[in-house]
Design an enzyme around this catalytic site. Structure first.
Site, mmCIF file in Angstrom:
data_model
loop_
_atom_site.group_PDB
_atom_site.id
_atom_site.type_symbol
_atom_site.label_atom_id
_atom_site.label_comp_id
_atom_site.label_asym_id
_atom_site.label_seq_id
_atom_site.Cartn_x
_atom_site.Cartn_y
_atom_site.Cartn_z
ATOM 1 C CG ASP A 37 -1.342 -2.717 4.383
ATOM 2 O OD1 ASP A 37 -2.580 -2.806 4.292
ATOM 3 O OD2 ASP A 37 -0.737 -1.621 4.297
ATOM 4 N NE ARG A 44 -5.589 -9.517 12.223
ATOM 5 C CZ ARG A 44 -5.961 -8.276 11.952
ATOM 6 N NH1 ARG A 44 -6.386 -7.963 10.759
ATOM 7 N NH2 ARG A 44 -5.873 -7.327 12.865
HETATM 8 O O1 CP3 Z 1 -6.778 -7.562 -1.318
HETATM 9 C C1 CP3 Z 1 -6.516 -8.408 -0.447
HETATM 10 O O2 CP3 Z 1 -7.363 -9.231 -0.030
HETATM 11 C C2 CP3 Z 1 -5.084 -8.503 0.080
HETATM 12 C C3 CP3 Z 1 -4.822 -7.765 1.252
HETATM 13 C C4 CP3 Z 1 -4.553 -6.277 1.226
HETATM 14 C C5 CP3 Z 1 -4.574 -5.532 2.429
HETATM 15 N N1 CP3 Z 1 -4.152 -4.272 2.173
HETATM 16 C C6 CP3 Z 1 -4.948 -6.074 3.737
HETATM 17 C C7 CP3 Z 1 -5.531 -5.139 4.723
HETATM 18 C C8 CP3 Z 1 -4.175 -5.408 0.210
HETATM 19 C C9 CP3 Z 1 -4.027 -5.671 -1.271
HETATM 20 C C10 CP3 Z 1 -3.911 -4.144 0.820
HETATM 21 C C11 CP3 Z 1 -3.405 -2.983 0.077
HETATM 22 C C12 CP3 Z 1 -3.554 -1.646 0.664
HETATM 23 N N2 CP3 Z 1 -3.310 -1.249 1.954
HETATM 24 C C13 CP3 Z 1 -3.884 -0.491 -0.085
HETATM 25 C C14 CP3 Z 1 -4.149 -0.486 -1.556
HETATM 26 C C15 CP3 Z 1 -5.476 -1.087 -1.858
HETATM 27 C C16 CP3 Z 1 -6.645 -0.172 -1.723
HETATM 28 O O3 CP3 Z 1 -7.567 -0.531 -0.973
HETATM 29 O O4 CP3 Z 1 -6.661 0.877 -2.392
HETATM 30 C C17 CP3 Z 1 -3.904 0.605 0.794
HETATM 31 C C18 CP3 Z 1 -4.238 2.027 0.426
HETATM 32 C C19 CP3 Z 1 -3.526 0.126 2.073
HETATM 33 C C20 CP3 Z 1 -3.377 0.889 3.329
HETATM 34 C C21 CP3 Z 1 -4.394 0.401 4.309
HETATM 35 N N3 CP3 Z 1 -4.218 -0.736 5.096
HETATM 36 C C22 CP3 Z 1 -5.704 0.896 4.543
HETATM 37 C C23 CP3 Z 1 -6.302 2.115 3.884
HETATM 38 C C24 CP3 Z 1 -6.305 0.043 5.475
HETATM 39 C C25 CP3 Z 1 -7.735 0.064 5.965
HETATM 40 C C26 CP3 Z 1 -7.914 0.697 7.294
HETATM 41 C C27 CP3 Z 1 -9.204 0.216 7.926
HETATM 42 O O5 CP3 Z 1 -9.105 -0.472 8.951
HETATM 43 O O6 CP3 Z 1 -10.278 0.485 7.364
HETATM 44 C C28 CP3 Z 1 -5.357 -0.954 5.809
HETATM 45 C C29 CP3 Z 1 -5.563 -2.077 6.738
HETATM 46 C C30 CP3 Z 1 -5.809 -3.379 6.078
HETATM 47 N N4 CP3 Z 1 -5.028 -3.907 5.089
HETATM 48 C C31 CP3 Z 1 -6.857 -4.293 6.383
HETATM 49 C C32 CP3 Z 1 -6.671 -5.411 5.551
HETATM 50 C C33 CP3 Z 1 -7.490 -6.662 5.514
HETATM 51 C C34 CP3 Z 1 -7.924 -4.077 7.440
HETATM 52 C C35 CP3 Z 1 -7.337 -4.169 8.808
HETATM 53 C C36 CP3 Z 1 -7.786 -5.360 9.588
HETATM 54 O O7 CP3 Z 1 -8.345 -6.338 9.061
HETATM 55 O O8 CP3 Z 1 -7.510 -5.337 10.811
#
Ligand code: CP3
Length: 356
Positions: free
Chosen positions: A87, A51
């Protein structure tokens, strides 16, 4: 299960007999299947490397990156299912909503949705908006063979909370202000998101995903009466459309102890239980449905024996359900040591079946 429009026999011959799909259908399993929410992501050094210099949403739009990131935890842990790397806000981005996922913060929306005109300005999703998803799913199911791929979407309440608040929120105050104070805007918005999420799931299933998970992560913010009135009908629409394709449906949220029965009734085959609810209580509340969960994600920071003792309790408790899929009670935390998840996976898959 409804009659299957999604013919699993068209995929890998081992798929239908995978422990994950059997547990999801409440059939006997060779071992308790295990996967982890957020198994792909920042806890994996190979993910961080891939990434580097690429934004989160951009990586969700490039089939070769989606494929590789989805496969990373499957290779490393040998988990019983893969979850599609994407996401919950990706479909909104795909239809042109101005939003970004900010590192360490989450989804941020440039112009929050407040009025009927704002809702009307959001397009519907069509499969060609997300052709990279179709392409990535097709490649993935070919690579995964007998390991099922879980497709997912955000449930209307949780996606609405990002659109209305403009970003992550603890209290969801603006979201609830719309829910209680402008029910016609709320209805229009949740109807629109339900349609988008359902289409997004259909795209993934039609391309070959063999189960789906609907994430209503923040639904625990509402009480059961409000859930039944303002949240559940829209989630039920999404689950019904996914169910029409014949795949098992998992429905998950955090802090949803009081809602588990309703979340099952919304149309789930499997209800995700977070770590706050003893699994046996969760099983009683979902009335005959399968369950998924529910090790506290922080237990990976405990000594291995402590983590595995708790895992054993959860596996044993899961046996009173028609089906149990082992998982954490919420997503893998970024500071998790992948070696702990490797030990946990091996332990769950090697745990002797009942009666031995
Ligand atoms: O589960 C998996 O491995 C599949 C990937 C996945 C992501 N987001 C990748 C991601 C899944 C299933 C999600 C769903 C998601 N996204 C939810 C529901 C799941 C849960 O945790 O309750 C929600 C609420 C989101 C919204 C969202 N996107 C949040 C709260 C965040 C985290 C912010 C942070 O940086 O802490 C994201 C970003 C995100 N989505 C990351 C990943 C791997 C991290 C960002 C990164 O790696 O740069």
């Amino acid at each position: 299960m409804p009659t299957s429009a999604h013919d699993l026999s068209a995929g890998h011959p081992g798929l239908a007999s995978s422990a994950f799909l059997k547990a999801a259908r409440g059939e006997p399993v060779p071992h308790t299947p295990v996967w982890f929410m957020r198994q792909a992501g920042r806890s994996l050094p190979e993910y961080l490397k891939l990434r580097e210099g690429i934004g989160m949403l951009e990586s969700c739009m490039r089939p070769e990156l989606i494929t590789e990131i989805t496969l990373q935890p499957v290779r490393r842990y040998g988990v019983d299912a893969a979850i599609f790397f994407s996401d919950i806000v990706l479909p909104l981005k795909a239809i042109g909503v101005d939003l970004d996922i900010k590192p360490g913060i989450g989804p941020v929306v440039a112009a929050p949705v407040r009025t009927l005109a704002d809702v009307a300005a959001i397009d519907d999703l069509t499969p060609d908006h997300v052709d990279y998803v179709t392409e990535a799913v097709r490649t993935l199911v070919a690579e995964l063979g007998a390991t099922p791929l879980i497709g997912f979407a955000g449930a209307p309440f949780t996606v609405a909370s990002y659109l209305v608040e403009g970003g992550p929120s603890k209290e969801h105050a603006k979201t609830k202000a719309m829910m209680y104070g402008a029910p016609e805007v709320w209805d229009a918005l949740l109807t629109k998101i339900a349609s988008i999420s359902a289409t997004y799931l259909e795209v993934q299933v039609r391309a070959g995903a063999s189960a789906i998970q609907l994430f209503d992560s923040w639904a625990g913010a509402v009480n059961p009466a409000d859930y039944a009135r303002f949240v559940m009908p829209y989630s039920a629409t999404v689950l019904e459309r996914a169910g029409a394709l014949g795949v098992p449906r998992i429905h998950f949220g955090v802090g949803t102890g009081e809602l588990l029965g309703l979340m099952g009734q919304a149309g789930a085959d499997v209800v995700g239980v977070d770590w706050r609810v003893p699994l046996t209580d969760g099983i009683a509340r979902v009335q005959g449905r399968a369950v998924q969960g529910n090790l506290d994600p922080c237990l990976v920071f405990a000594p291995t024996e402590v983590m595995l003792d708790r895992a054993a309790e959860i596996i044993e408790a899961g046996r009173s359900a028609p089906g149990h899929i082992f998982n954490l009670g919420h997503g893998v935390l970024p500071s998790t040591d992948p070696d702990q998840l490797a030990r946990l996976t091996e332990f769950v898959q090697g745990y002797p079946p009942a009666g031995l």
